[in-house]
Each structure stands twice: as C-alpha cells, then as structure tokens.
Design a protein around this motif. Structure first.
Motif, PDB file in Angstrom:
ATOM      1  N   GLY A 137       0.953  -1.061  -0.199  1.00 39.13           N
ATOM      2  CA  GLY A 137      -0.058   0.093  -0.070  1.00 39.13           C
ATOM      3  C   GLY A 137       0.810   1.320   0.018  1.00 39.13           C
ATOM      4  O   GLY A 137       2.051   1.163   0.241  1.00 39.13           O
ATOM      5  N   ILE A 152       4.613   6.359   2.758  1.00 35.92           N
ATOM      6  CA  ILE A 152       4.712   7.639   3.550  1.00 35.92           C
ATOM      7  C   ILE A 152       5.433   7.237   4.735  1.00 35.92           C
ATOM      8  O   ILE A 152       6.595   7.855   4.981  1.00 35.92           O
ATOM      9  CB  ILE A 152       2.843   7.913   3.787  1.00 35.92           C
ATOM     10  CG1 ILE A 152       2.486   8.165   2.446  1.00 35.92           C
ATOM     11  CG2 ILE A 152       3.226   8.947   4.910  1.00 35.92           C
ATOM     12  CD1 ILE A 152       0.995   8.377   2.783  1.00 35.92           C
ATOM     13  N   TYR A 188       4.883  17.239   1.371  1.00 38.36           N
ATOM     14  CA  TYR A 188       4.177  16.062   0.880  1.00 38.36           C
ATOM     15  C   TYR A 188       3.009  16.630   0.561  1.00 38.36           C
ATOM     16  O   TYR A 188       2.426  17.414   0.984  1.00 38.36           O
ATOM     17  CB  TYR A 188       3.817  15.223   2.391  1.00 38.36           C
ATOM     18  CG  TYR A 188       2.551  14.317   2.143  1.00 38.36           C
ATOM     19  CD1 TYR A 188       2.897  13.225   1.630  1.00 38.36           C
ATOM     20  CD2 TYR A 188       1.348  14.876   2.400  1.00 38.36           C
ATOM     21  CE1 TYR A 188       1.901  12.246   1.488  1.00 38.36           C
ATOM     22  CE2 TYR A 188       0.154  14.052   2.280  1.00 38.36           C
ATOM     23  CZ  TYR A 188       0.446  12.634   1.854  1.00 38.36           C
ATOM     24  OH  TYR A 188      -0.620  11.792   1.435  1.00 38.36           O
ATOM     25  N   ASN A 197      -7.285  14.053  -1.053  1.00 37.39           N
ATOM     26  CA  ASN A 197      -8.043  13.435   0.451  1.00 37.39           C
ATOM     27  C   ASN A 197      -7.431  14.631   1.324  1.00 37.39           C
ATOM     28  O   ASN A 197      -6.380  14.687   1.626  1.00 37.39           O
ATOM     29  CB  ASN A 197      -7.542  12.005   0.742  1.00 37.39           C
ATOM     30  CG  ASN A 197      -8.290  11.772   1.933  1.00 37.39           C
ATOM     31  OD1 ASN A 197      -9.114  12.483   2.458  1.00 37.39           O
ATOM     32  ND2 ASN A 197      -7.934  10.484   2.378  1.00 37.39           N
ATOM     33  N   ASP A 208       1.938  11.747  -3.502  1.00 32.40           N
ATOM     34  CA  ASP A 208       0.981  10.935  -3.339  1.00 32.40           C
ATOM     35  C   ASP A 208      -0.075  10.703  -4.168  1.00 32.40           C
ATOM     36  O   ASP A 208      -0.868  11.788  -4.316  1.00 32.40           O
ATOM     37  CB  ASP A 208       0.456  10.859  -1.702  1.00 32.40           C
ATOM     38  CG  ASP A 208      -0.087   9.730  -1.138  1.00 32.40           C
ATOM     39  OD1 ASP A 208      -0.242   8.699  -1.809  1.00 32.40           O
ATOM     40  OD2 ASP A 208      -0.553   9.949  -0.050  1.00 32.40           O
ATOM     41  N   PRO A 251      -2.978   8.410  -4.982  1.00 30.09           N
ATOM     42  CA  PRO A 251      -4.028   7.216  -5.230  1.00 30.09           C
ATOM     43  C   PRO A 251      -4.972   7.366  -5.864  1.00 30.09           C
ATOM     44  O   PRO A 251      -5.772   6.477  -6.436  1.00 30.09           O
ATOM     45  CB  PRO A 251      -4.350   7.293  -3.638  1.00 30.09           C
ATOM     46  CG  PRO A 251      -4.000   8.555  -3.000  1.00 30.09           C
ATOM     47  CD  PRO A 251      -3.024   9.112  -3.868  1.00 30.09           C
ATOM     48  N   LYS A 291      -7.401   2.192  -4.991  1.00 28.44           N
ATOM     49  CA  LYS A 291      -8.703   2.700  -5.282  1.00 28.44           C
ATOM     50  C   LYS A 291      -9.180   2.303  -6.600  1.00 28.44           C
ATOM     51  O   LYS A 291     -10.185   2.776  -7.128  1.00 28.44           O
ATOM     52  CB  LYS A 291      -8.519   4.335  -5.288  1.00 28.44           C
ATOM     53  CG  LYS A 291      -7.834   4.798  -4.041  1.00 28.44           C
ATOM     54  CD  LYS A 291      -8.808   4.236  -2.849  1.00 28.44           C
ATOM     55  CE  LYS A 291      -7.997   4.915  -1.352  1.00 28.44           C
ATOM     56  NZ  LYS A 291      -8.961   4.748  -0.237  1.00 28.44           N
ATOM     57  N   ARG A 322      -3.741  -4.754  -0.597  1.00 33.54           N
ATOM     58  CA  ARG A 322      -2.653  -4.263  -0.066  1.00 33.54           C
ATOM     59  C   ARG A 322      -1.086  -3.982  -1.074  1.00 33.54           C
ATOM     60  O   ARG A 322      -0.194  -4.325  -0.870  1.00 33.54           O
ATOM     61  CB  ARG A 322      -2.142  -4.454   1.188  1.00 33.54           C
ATOM     62  CG  ARG A 322      -3.148  -4.827   2.351  1.00 33.54           C
ATOM     63  CD  ARG A 322      -4.003  -3.494   2.521  1.00 33.54           C
ATOM     64  NE  ARG A 322      -3.014  -2.222   2.866  1.00 33.54           N
ATOM     65  CZ  ARG A 322      -3.192  -1.350   2.359  1.00 33.54           C
ATOM     66  NH1 ARG A 322      -4.128  -0.984   1.405  1.00 33.54           N
ATOM     67  NH2 ARG A 322      -2.259  -0.209   2.631  1.00 33.54           N
TER      68      ARG A 322
HETATM   69  C1  LIG Z   1      -3.892  10.407   0.270  1.00 34.11           C
HETATM   70  C2  LIG Z   1      -4.002   8.924   0.369  1.00 34.11           C
HETATM   71  N1  LIG Z   1      -2.514   8.385   0.700  1.00 34.11           N
HETATM   72  C3  LIG Z   1      -2.705   7.339   0.903  1.00 34.11           C
HETATM   73  C4  LIG Z   1      -3.498   6.358   1.195  1.00 34.11           C
HETATM   74  C5  LIG Z   1      -3.347   4.980   1.626  1.00 34.11           C
HETATM   75  O1  LIG Z   1      -3.713   4.108   0.519  1.00 34.11           O
HETATM   76  P1  LIG Z   1      -2.990   2.310   0.393  1.00 34.11           P
HETATM   77  O2  LIG Z   1      -4.341   1.712   0.503  1.00 34.11           O
HETATM   78  O3  LIG Z   1      -2.488   2.431  -0.899  1.00 34.11           O
HETATM   79  O4  LIG Z   1      -2.238   2.170   1.533  1.00 34.11           O
HETATM   80  C6  LIG Z   1      -4.812   6.820   1.355  1.00 34.11           C
HETATM   81  C7  LIG Z   1      -6.019   5.988   1.504  1.00 34.11           C
HETATM   82  O5  LIG Z   1      -7.071   6.324   1.707  1.00 34.11           O
HETATM   83  C8  LIG Z   1      -4.985   8.192   0.956  1.00 34.11           C
HETATM   84  O6  LIG Z   1      -6.132   8.782   0.677  1.00 34.11           O
END
Ligand SMILES: Cc1ncc(COP(=O)(O)O)c(C=O)c1O
Length: 407
Positions: free
Chosen positions: A99, A104, A168, A175, A203, A205, A236, A243
C-alpha cells in the motif's frame, strides 16, 4: 505493568482512521466517513478464476518468499502505467510496497530526524500527518485554492521556517478536499522544490479516478532532478484489501526503501502480487476503472446536486473533478464534531475536518465520501447531514455572519 514507551510514541494518539473505520463498519449507519471504494464493483468472479489459475501456473513461486522490491512482472506492468503518465520508468524504477501508506511511513523513517519540518497542504491526508508525527516531525502547512497549493505562500513558509526538508503533496483529487492542482501550479511547485532543495513525496492514489476534464501529468513527470518520490497504489482502482502499492524514485532512494522494507515486512504478499499480475494479464484494468469512474461520477453528481439544492449559500463545498471526497466549509464558529454526534444519533456518519489539519485545525469543516453509498441511502443520509447543518446555522452559536457565500 507500567510500560515505558519510546518518546516518539508521545506524539501518537489513538488512530482516528481506525475509529472512523469502526463507524463505517456498522451496516445500520449510512456512512460518508470512510474513503472506501464501492465493494459491489470488486471483480470477485474474475478473482476466483485468477486465484485458481495463479496457483496452477505459479503456485510454488507465489507461495514462497520473494524479492523485497516486488514481482518483476508486476513492476514491469506498473512501469507501463507510469510511462503512460509521462514518467520515464522501467521495472527497475519501481519497488512494490504494501500500500502507498507504507511508502509514506518509509519516507518518514528514511528522511526525517526529530524536529525536521514537513511541509504539507492545509488540510491534508491524516494518515500522512500521523505517520510523519510518529517520527517526531514538525509541520508547516500551505493553503490551497481552486488551482492547488498557493505557491507564494509556500515560498513565504520556506523563507520563514527553519528546517523544512520534505514536502508531502496530493495534487490529484486530494484527500480530504477533492482539489486538483493546475498544470501551472505543478510547474511552479517543482521550480520552488528545486530552488529550496526539498524532497518531494507525491501521493497519487486517486489520479486515475477522473470524472471530467483531461488528465494532468503528475509532478514526477516534471521532475528533472530525481527529487520526487511518487507513490501509487492499486487500492482505489482495484481492491484495497490486496495491499499493493508502489514507489517510483531514483535508484538511490529505491535502495533505501528496499532495506527499510526488508526490516519492516521482508516483502509484500507474494500471492497477492502474483494474482494481481495474472488479473492484469487476463482482464482489462482500464475497462474496470471505466466502470468505477461511471459509478463514482454518478454518485458525486447526486451528492453535489443535493447539497447545491438544499444547503444555504453560506456553506461552501468543493466540486471535485475526480476522487472520492467533497469538502464542506461551514460558517465559523460551527463545530463539525458536534454536528457529527447529532448525525450519529440519527445513524449517519461523516468525518469532521479537524484531524486533516497538521496545525491550527478549522473545526467548521467536514469531509464527505460519495463513492461508497448507493443512491437511496445517499438521499436518505444527506437529508440528515443537511438537516444537522441547517439546524446548527439556525441556532444562535452558528448564526455568526461574516463568512463569504458561494461555492
Ligand atoms: C492520500 C492517501 N494516501 C494514501 C492512502 C493509503 O492508501 P493505500 O491503501 O495504498 O495504503 C490513502 C487512503 O485512503 C489516501 O487517501
């Protein structure tokens, strides 16, 4: 026994993400709280076949320990996705992660000493705030407008804050706000990152979940100095339960990630990687993403139509071009946490905005997820959300004027 914890745990509170996951789990609650994909579109029938075929074809390999950097075949396919986004990548420029959240956490572990300053958007993803916090980072945050991070403010922060080391960002359908940076902002941002010698964690996703307009290159595609660590994920666009995410970065950084991953979990689940690889060989992921886009666009439109119709103009909300969330700003001094307890009493949940601020939280904000709720429940749940907002605005504490109207 009285445990003596490491000082770094002083910064770590109970996981708000897990608290909200609990809320989301109860079937009687209509939840706009999580960031959950729509489970009705998980490709379960295809995955049944894929599971059997994977075990028949490569079972002994797929059940064995495997390379820390990840399956070469899967990395090769991911490199193709990166090239389609304008990032020159090969299998060697990709490491698989459990994931993007793991990316991060590893970035924090690899780059941050206690007291180093992480620059982030205001607001930003709370899972990142928590991960950076746990390595005793300090934060500086920079505001967003409809075009993305406000670059003049970023420069001002960098000029006035000592110790800024890593920035970051979530430039696509962020989100929690759903906001997307314009191309011009991305270009100005990378210039500033180069000038101030910042490590950039991008990031990404939600990038593939665009419901209108043309795709924009990730900042990684504009990176001429190999300073951007790009984090991608199948969570997503496929299934979060697998994962599987990845990092695209320089060889030097990937080597640090491989060592760190070896220490953390040796490797990402080999069977999950082999099944995902088999799925990608057999089925059309783009067609699957197309179905997600159609459903989520519809749900976004339904939620925004209801809010546009039934909320007073003093309440602002974002109109995301993609992703899973809209962000609502109530007139101050409304308190979204208080509104949440009223909504929960009526079996509806959302997330107050407070945990998404690295500093100076604004209590009058909240995040709504639209991807995980079918139409009838969305209509029913939004009635409650709008009713608790309207009642709070009508009450003396909530009726303080002075917040600009409009959307
Ligand atoms: C901005 C952001 N980064 C990382 C993630 C984590 O995602 P992952 O399932 O790939 O670990 C999320 C999950 O909601 C997210 O919104």
């Amino acid at each position: 026994m009285t445990f003596r914890y490491a000082t770094r745990m002083d910064q770590v509170g109970p996981s708000i993400i897990r608290e909200f996951a609990r809320l989301t789990a109860s079937p009687e609650i209509i939840s706009f709280a999580g960031g959950l994909p729509a489970p009705e579109l998980f490709p379960i029938e295809q995955l049944k076949e894929v599971a059997v075929r994977t075990l028949d074809k490569v079972g002994r390999l797929a059940l064995q320990y495997s390379d820390t950097a990840g399956s070469p075949a899967l990395r090769d396919k991911i490199a193709g996705r990166m090239r389609a986004m304008g990032v020159p990548a090969t299998a060697e420029s990709i490491n698989i992660l459990s994931g993007s959240q793991q990316g991060i956490e590893f970035a924090a572990k690899i780059f941050l000493d206690p007291g180093d300053v992480v620059v982030c958007e205001r607001p930003t993803y709370l899972g990142a705030i928590n991960a950076f916090h746990s390595y005793q980072a300090q934060f500086a945050d920079v505001g967003l407008d409809d075009e993305g991070m406000i670059i003049d403010e970023l420069v001002q922060v960098l000029e006035t804050t000592a110790g800024c080391k890593l920035v970051y960002v979530v430039p696509d359908f962020q989100n929690p706000t759903g906001r997307t940076w314009s191309l011009e902002r991305r270009q100005r941002f990378i210039e500033v990152a180069n000038r101030y010698d910042l490590i950039v964690v991008e990031d990404h996703p939600y990038g593939a979940l665009r419901y209108e307009g043309l795709p924009l290159p990730p900042i990684k595609a504009l990176d001429t100095e190999e300073r951007v660590l790009f984090l991608g994920t199948f969570s997503k666009i496929f299934c979060p339960g697998f994962r599987i995410g990845w990092i695209t970065a320089s060889q030097e950084v990937l080597a640090k990630f491989a060592v760190t991953k070896g220490n953390a979990d040796l490797q990402t689940n080999s069977l999950a990687q082999a099944e995902l690889n088999e799925f990608l060989d057999t089925y059309d992921l783009e067609a699957h993403i197309g179905k997600l886009r159609d459903l989520y666009r519809h749900r976004r439109d339904l939620m925004l139509d209801i809010m546009g119709r039934d909320l007073p103009s003093a309440v602002r909300f974002t109109r995301p071009l993609g992703g899973l969330f809209t962000w609502v700003e109530l007139p101050d001094p409304a308190d979204a946490t208080e509104l949440l307890s009223r909504a929960i009493a009526r079996k509806v949940a959302f997330v107050p905005g407070t945990p998404f601020y690295a500093r100076d939280a604004r209590a009058s904000t909240l995040r709504l997820n639209f991807s995980n709720t079918a139409d009838d429940r969305m209509v029913e749940g939004m009635k409650v959300v709008i009713d608790v907002i309207n009642r709070s605005l009508a009450s003396p504490a909530g009726s303080v004027a002075g917040h600009p109207g409009g959307r």
